[in-house]
Design an enzyme around this catalytic site. Structure first.
Site, short mmCIF file in Angstrom:
data_model
loop_
_atom_site.label_atom_id
_atom_site.label_comp_id
_atom_site.label_asym_id
_atom_site.label_seq_id
_atom_site.Cartn_x
_atom_site.Cartn_y
_atom_site.Cartn_z
N GLU A 164 0.85 -1.20 0.00
CA GLU A 164 0.00 0.00 0.00
C GLU A 164 0.89 1.25 0.00
OE1 GLU A 164 -3.19 -0.26 2.89
OE2 GLU A 164 -3.99 -2.04 1.90
N GLU A 209 -4.69 -8.88 -0.20
CA GLU A 209 -5.42 -8.55 1.04
C GLU A 209 -6.89 -8.45 0.68
OE1 GLU A 209 -4.13 -5.45 3.71
OE2 GLU A 209 -2.02 -5.87 3.28
O1 AHR Z 1 -4.76 -6.12 7.17
C1 AHR Z 1 -4.69 -4.95 7.90
C2 AHR Z 1 -4.09 -3.79 7.11
O2 AHR Z 1 -4.93 -3.46 6.05
C3 AHR Z 1 -2.77 -4.04 6.45
O3 AHR Z 1 -1.69 -3.89 7.31
C4 AHR Z 1 -2.73 -3.00 5.38
O4 AHR Z 1 -1.96 -3.37 4.27
C5 AHR Z 1 -4.19 -2.80 5.04
O5 AHR Z 1 -4.54 -1.48 5.00
#
Ligand code: AHR
Length: 527
Positions: free
Chosen positions: A197, A331
């Site tokens: 991110e 994610e």
């Molecule tokens: O999964 C929790 C968080 O969500 C992670 O650290 C990040 O990459 C995302 O914003």
């Protein structure tokens, strides 16, 4: 709503362990086309994500060798046994946002630096779980490493050294240090995440700035493992989009346009995408104790994953029509309000039947995009967000999501087959959803598998399934359902949401499946 996918043959009468409600079953014709094989469903779409966050690592995986909780070299035995059954393909580590503040040297050697975890509760990070412990954990569960390097607060030098430390077989100073720390042989690093991110917690970079960084890290952060030079080469995953607006399409455009013209000196094999099912930010939906409206709202939101993949795949197709670069949804999952009384920085939530259905819907979306989506990592593995497992000191409970992953094991590396069916519509509170979802695939041994999700929480569905190209004799498998949409497994009642066997008979050349409301069913077809 009509879905076109590969098909099925036969008639099955299935005795479900959960008796369908008194409501009359809706009838659905479904067909699988075993003649038309699609793409391979890469087993890496069943990947996991373990971040240094809350009790995800400490307590969930790592208890230390001196713990009274049964462990092997500090890693919980109960968790390892449970995860082995999922055939976890890869684990992404150490973050997440944590990755861009992680300095690997803090986590090696006999004397670990005690640092802080400012992202997640500001708690102490003991660094007792570092790269050696992570690799040991992977060995124990049988998974590959997906290591995210720190490009936010780290340097190319630091990341290059880490990869040399992990992977070289030559007697360099770093290799000798690795050997002195207990591992003379080089480690295998299957995936390298170049940042996380980077448009937000990873350093708030513009697409162009990130692209410059990407080129530098892709060039200098090398994998030296001799076994990974010609075969099993490490795949480099670039940071990709986190949504569907112009900000995100610009990001994908920037990276993929540059990829099209890339020179010998840098390369990528995957573009990451993050998409959580949240509905409102900050996450405020309850993970337990909700009703049908919240069930329908969350499922409607989760189905947007398909549109998001379509949008970014279209951009990727423009610059990479041969689909060399995988879209890696590394994610995803349901992100709800923290459980009352928990540390809000620990992202602790329960996991209900709704999450099982959410997981099945997303896995089916990934499978339908198998030609481009060749990796995905649910967030997260243990005790954080949509987990497989919850632990509390020595106790462990498997979540409904865990059982979906277990039921889907046969789909790992299976060949996608198109399914055609009339999904129908389930409506609640002005929200309309397809009543049914389904995928089919042929596994590596030639066995045919069918997954059907009944989203309707009130009505059973009777599916008349036929398979063109196969003479089906019977079908058998498992179904996962529970009395309520928010039914959960707890430490005291761990088996409220567990799969039950179903058996089916062939009748008149068709398979008849009676699916309970709000259920996930996987059957294999005997020919
Ligand atoms: O999964 C929790 C968080 O969500 C992670 O650290 C990040 O990459 C995302 O914003």
């Amino acid at each position: 709503m009509r879905f076109n996918r590969p098909v099925f043959i036969g008639l099955l009468a299935i005795g479900l362990a959960f008796a369908p409600t008194a409501a009359a079953a809706q009838k659905v014709e479904l067909s699988v086309d075993a003649f038309r094989a699609g793409a391979r469903i890469d087993r890496n779409i069943f990947g996991q994500f373990a971040e240094h966050l809350g009790y995800g690592i400490y307590g969930g995986i790592w208890v230390g060798p001196d713990s009274t909780i049964p462990n092997t070299r500090g890693i919980r035995n109960d968790v390892v046994t449970a995860l082995r059954a999922l055939k976890v393909p890869n684990v992404r580590w150490p973050g997440g946002c944590f990755a861009d503040e992680y300095h690997w040297r803090n986590g090696i050697g006999p004397q670990r630096a005690v640092t802080l975890n400012p992202n997640w509760g500001g708690v102490i990070e003991p660094n007792t779980f570092g790269i050696h412990e992570f690799m040991d954990y992977l060995d124990q569960i049988g998974a590959d490493a997906y290591v995210s390097i720190n490009i936010g607060s780290g340097t190319p030098h630091e990341a290059a050294d880490w990869l040399e430390y992990m992977t070289t077989a030559q007697p360099t100073t770093l290799a000798k240090e690795r050997a002195a720390n207990g591992h003379p042989a080089p480690y295998k690093v299957a995936y390298l995440g170049i940042g996380n991110e980077s448009w937000d917690c990873g350093g708030n970079m513009s697409p162009d700035y990130y692209l410059s960084q990407l080129k530098i890290y892709s060039r200098f952060v090398r994998n030296f493992n001799p076994a990974q030079q010609d075969k099993q080469q490490m795949l480099k995953i670039a940071v990709g989009p986190g949504g569907d607006g112009p900000r995100w399409t610009d990001w994908t455009e920037t990276i993929m346009k540059a990829y099209q013209q890339h020179s010998w000196s840098w390369d990528i094999n995957g573009l990451s995408m993050h998409s959580y099912t949240v509905v409102k930010w900050p996450p405020s939906y309850a993970s337990v104790g909700f009703g049908e409206t919240e069930y329908a709202q969350i499922l409607k939101s989760t189905l947007e994953m398909d549109g998001l993949i379509n949008k970014h795949s279209a951009i990727m197709d423009k610059y990479d029509p041969e689909k060399k670069v995988a879209l890696v949804v590394d994610e995803w999952g349901g992100w709800y309000a923290p459980l009352p009384g928990s540390n809000p920085g620990f992202l602790v939530q329960q996991n209900s039947l709704r999450d099982a259905i959410l997981a099945a819907l997303n896995l089916n979306i990934f499978a339908r995009h198998a030609d481009r989506v060749r990796g995905a990592n649910i967030a997260q593995m243990i005790n954080v967000l949509q987990s497989m497992i919850l632990t509390e000191k020595e106790r462990m409970v498997l979540t409904p999501t865990y059982y979906v992953y277990k039921m889907y094991v046969p789909f790992q590396d299976a060949t996608f087959m198109p399914v055609t069916f009339e999904a129908g519509t389930y409506t609640h509170d002005h929200i309309s959803l397809p009543r049914l979802d389904a995928i089919a695939a042929k596994d590596t041994k030639g066995r045919l598998w069918l997954e059907i999700t009944n989203l309707d929480p009130n009505q059973p569905v009777e599916v008349d399934a036929s398979v063109a190209g196969i003479t089906a004799k019977s079908a058998a498998g498992e179904t996962l359902t529970a009395p309520q949409v928010d039914s959960v497994n707890t430490f005291d009642v761990p088996d409220a949401v567990v799969p039950r066997p179903i058996s089916a008979k062939l009748q008149g050349g068709k398979l008849v499946l009676k699916l309970a409301p709000k259920s996930v069913t996987v059957v294999s077809v005997e020919q």
